[in-house]
Scaffold this motif. Structure first.
Motif, short mmCIF file in Angstrom:
data_model
loop_
_atom_site.label_atom_id
_atom_site.label_comp_id
_atom_site.label_asym_id
_atom_site.label_seq_id
_atom_site.Cartn_x
_atom_site.Cartn_y
_atom_site.Cartn_z
N TYR A 14 0.85 -1.20 0.00
CA TYR A 14 0.00 0.00 0.00
C TYR A 14 0.88 1.25 0.00
CZ TYR A 14 -4.19 -2.74 1.25
OH TYR A 14 -5.23 -3.62 1.26
N ALA A 15 1.83 1.29 0.93
CA ALA A 15 2.71 2.46 1.04
C ALA A 15 3.57 2.61 -0.21
CB ALA A 15 3.60 2.32 2.27
N LEU A 16 4.06 1.51 -0.75
CA LEU A 16 4.94 1.56 -1.91
C LEU A 16 4.18 2.03 -3.15
CD1 LEU A 16 7.69 1.02 -3.14
CD2 LEU A 16 7.08 -1.40 -3.33
N SER A 17 2.96 1.58 -3.34
CA SER A 17 2.17 2.00 -4.51
C SER A 17 1.85 3.49 -4.45
CB SER A 17 0.88 1.18 -4.58
OG SER A 17 1.16 -0.19 -4.75
N ALA A 18 1.54 3.99 -3.25
CA ALA A 18 1.30 5.43 -3.10
C ALA A 18 2.57 6.21 -3.40
CB ALA A 18 0.81 5.73 -1.67
N ALA A 19 3.72 5.66 -3.03
CA ALA A 19 5.00 6.32 -3.30
C ALA A 19 5.28 6.40 -4.79
CB ALA A 19 6.13 5.59 -2.58
N VAL A 20 4.82 5.42 -5.55
CA VAL A 20 5.01 5.44 -7.01
C VAL A 20 4.34 6.67 -7.61
CG1 VAL A 20 4.43 4.28 -9.18
CG2 VAL A 20 5.30 2.94 -7.26
N ALA A 21 3.06 6.87 -7.25
CA ALA A 21 2.34 8.04 -7.77
C ALA A 21 2.98 9.33 -7.30
CB ALA A 21 0.87 7.98 -7.33
N LEU A 22 3.37 9.38 -6.04
CA LEU A 22 4.00 10.59 -5.49
C LEU A 22 5.31 10.90 -6.21
CD1 LEU A 22 4.19 12.84 -3.36
CD2 LEU A 22 5.28 11.18 -1.83
N SER A 23 6.07 9.87 -6.56
CA SER A 23 7.37 10.08 -7.21
C SER A 23 7.19 10.75 -8.57
CB SER A 23 8.10 8.75 -7.38
OG SER A 23 7.46 7.94 -8.35
N GLY A 24 6.11 10.42 -9.28
CA GLY A 24 5.86 11.07 -10.56
C GLY A 24 5.60 12.56 -10.39
N PHE A 25 4.84 12.91 -9.37
CA PHE A 25 4.55 14.32 -9.10
C PHE A 25 5.83 15.07 -8.73
CE2 PHE A 25 3.44 17.67 -6.02
CZ PHE A 25 2.62 18.46 -6.83
N VAL A 26 6.67 14.46 -7.90
CA VAL A 26 7.93 15.10 -7.49
C VAL A 26 8.82 15.35 -8.70
CG1 VAL A 26 10.07 14.74 -6.21
CG2 VAL A 26 7.88 14.16 -5.16
N GLN A 27 8.93 14.39 -9.61
CA GLN A 27 9.75 14.58 -10.81
C GLN A 27 9.20 15.67 -11.70
OE1 GLN A 27 11.33 10.68 -12.63
NE2 GLN A 27 9.70 9.95 -11.27
N MET A 28 7.88 15.73 -11.84
CA MET A 28 7.27 16.75 -12.69
C MET A 28 7.55 18.16 -12.16
SD MET A 28 3.27 17.19 -13.83
CE MET A 28 2.76 17.75 -12.19
N VAL A 29 7.41 18.34 -10.85
CA VAL A 29 7.69 19.64 -10.25
C VAL A 29 9.15 20.03 -10.48
CG1 VAL A 29 7.85 20.89 -8.06
CG2 VAL A 29 5.87 19.45 -8.53
#
Length: 534
Positions: free
Chosen positions: A194-209
């Motif tokens: 659960y935590a790892l899958s949420a981190a995947v989505a968050l990582s995309g946002f961090v890279q975009m910013v």
């Protein structure tokens, strides 16, 4: 900038990213092993990650970068390029949002198509669907990242795009760590995924910013307005559609491999993905670096009809690719048991898992040179706006791959190792077909010098392989020993192989010694030059 300098910039940051990615998978193997939750997560991550490689880093990049580069070099220059980028972004954002929404709604059906066998294990199918919905927004974020990276690459600013994956791996390591502590002593691995899958989505946002910030630093301003299908955007779309297939045979094969892997015993998909991490180390460092660096340069040479420079650029890239991937493939094949035993076997990852993973790695890396060379050959077509030919070769190779999978897995009973071997053989076929067409059209051909250089590289690889084979037998007991034993035995193994390959390669002429000496001399002169007083 030279090809070597551009490639070195990308490769340097990619090495850092791959190291963090390797650490990420080492931790994940120990925390999850190769069980139900691990398989569900690997499937969930396969969807956005494969679409990212296929569309964002594959088809979109090979279509967008040449068009943007040509506009920069046109009479209108900056103004035309800026308008084109704004128009593409305005259309691209809506396509990504709509596609992501449709995929998330249809996820139960999508998971069933690729992993219907998960339904035979209670809870596995539902977990895979939920995790897939959580991870999928990553695709939208990372697709925007790919466009922003293309803008910067076209201006020879390669570092930001190579740094972004480092952020991805750091966020995922944080997700695994959070999930591990969330799980506590309960033993329920779903907390981790659960935590790892949420981190995947968050990582995309961090890279975009981060990429938006880098684009602004480069003096570029992007605007999202009402989407308009301008002639240039339509042309980009017409190139992207076939390029999606032509540039992404390896990624499309991932879906094929996933389908077959999920029909095999539990844990097979996870072991395949971990083995692919070892394969991706040199593939990502060399293949992505060379493919990214060569495309805008090749587009400019073709635009100016400089055939000699285009041939020279592709020859240099080919020589550099084989110089690095031939020894990497041989070393990974010979040393796979050492790497899996030393890095992965611990915690929930058993010795039997490590033995299977080593065999998968040996089969996968047989196609390593081909995986990289395809990334060099494809730009030869896309820089000329020829997307039809890669589609045809990709179709042939994909059909060949499916046939081999059926034969190896169900006919010969080779299981997950047979699947990896089929992937390597189909990639090699695709590479041969692409080169044959380029050669026939006179766009790229082997010279006697290039052929002789590769033969010398093979001599150096043979000498290195003999040493590694002997050292593996001597050092094998130490790879599963204490941390200190693992460190010194792996350092001795890798260091000895690298040293012998470098020395032998220098002696037999596997690398252009004049170029190396000239490059070192220029570097020394730059270092010794007096500082500017301006």
């Amino acid at each position: 900038m030279s090809l070597i300098k551009n490639t070195s910039t990308i490769a340097g940051f990619t090495i850092i990213s791959r190291i963090f990615g390797f650490i990420r998978d080492m931790i994940l193997a120990r925390v999850l092993g190769a069980g139900l939750a691990a398989d569900a997560y690997q499937l969930a991550f396969t969807f956005p990650n494969t679409f990212r490689r296929l569309f964002a880093e594959g088809a979109f990049s090979v279509a967008f970068v040449p068009m943007y580069s040509r506009m920069l070099a046109s009479e209108d220059g900056e103004a035309a390029a800026a308008k084109f980028a704004d128009d593409v972004l305005s259309v691209f954002v809506w396509i990504l949002l709509i596609f992501s929404a449709i995929m998330m709604l249809a996820m139960p059906g999508v998971v069933w198509l690729l992993a219907g066998e998960f339904q035979s294990v209670p809870g596995k199918f539902d977990l895979a669907v939920f995790l897939s919905r959580v991870t999928f927004p990553y695709l939208a974020f990372i697709s925007v990242v790919a466009m922003l990276t293309g803008l910067l690459n076209s201006r020879s600013r390669f570092a930001p795009g190579a740094i972004a994956p480092i952020l991805f791996n750091l966020v995922l390591i944080g997700g695994i760590t959070a999930g591990y502590y969330w799980r506590g002593n309960s033993g329920d691995d779903t907390y981790v995924v659960y935590a790892l899958s949420a981190a995947v989505a968050l990582s995309g946002f961090v890279q975009m910013v981060y990429l938006f910030w880098e684009v602004r630093r480069a003096g570029l301003k992007l605007h999202i307005s009402r989407p308009r299908l301008t002639p240039e955007v339509k042309k980009l779309g017409m190139v992207i559609l076939p390029a999606t297939f032509g540039a992404g045979i390896y990624q499309i094969s991932q879906f094929v491999d996933t389908f077959f892997a999920t029909s095999l015993p539990q844990g097979s998909l996870t072991l395949l993905k971990f083995a692919d991490r070892l394969n991706q180390m040199p593939l990502g460092i060399v293949g992505i670096a060379l493919g990214t660096a060569i495309l805008p340069m090749l587009s400019r040479y073709i635009q100016s009809e400089d055939k000699a420079e285009a041939q020279r650029l592709q020859s240099n890239a080919f020589e550099m690719a084989t110089l690095l991937t031939l020894p990497a493939a041989a070393a990974l094949a010979i040393c796979a048991p050492a790497f899996t035993s030393a890095f992965f076997v611990a915690g929930k990852f058993t010795a039997n898992d490590g033995a299977i993973m080593a065999n998968i790695t040996m089969a996968l890396v047989a196609g390593l040179p081909a995986y990289v060379i395809v990334k060099i050959l494809n730009p030869g077509f896309f820089a000329r706006s020829d997307t039809r030919t890669p589609v045809i070769t990709a179709l042939i190779s994909l059909t060949f791959n499916i046939g081999l999978n059926i034969w190896f897995i169900w006919g010969l009973g080779w299981g997950i190792v047979g699947l990896a071997g089929a992937t390597a053989l189909s990639a090699t076929l695709n590479c041969l077909l692409l080169y044959a067409v380029l050669h026939k059209r006179g766009w790229f051909y082997f010279t006697g010098k290039l052929f002789a250089r590769i033969l010398r590289q093979l001599v150096a690889v043979a000498v290195m392989s003999a040493l590694l084979w002997w050292l593996m037998d001597v050092l094998m007991p130490h790879f599963s020993g204490s941390i200190f034993e693992k460190i010194w035995s792996l350092l001795l193994l890798c260091g000895s192989g690298l040293f012998v390959y470098a020395v032998t390669g220098w002696m037999v002429g596997a690398v252009d010694r004049d170029d190396i000496v000239s490059m070192l001399r220029r570097r020394r002169n730059q270092d010794n030059a007096p500082a500017s007083t301006e």
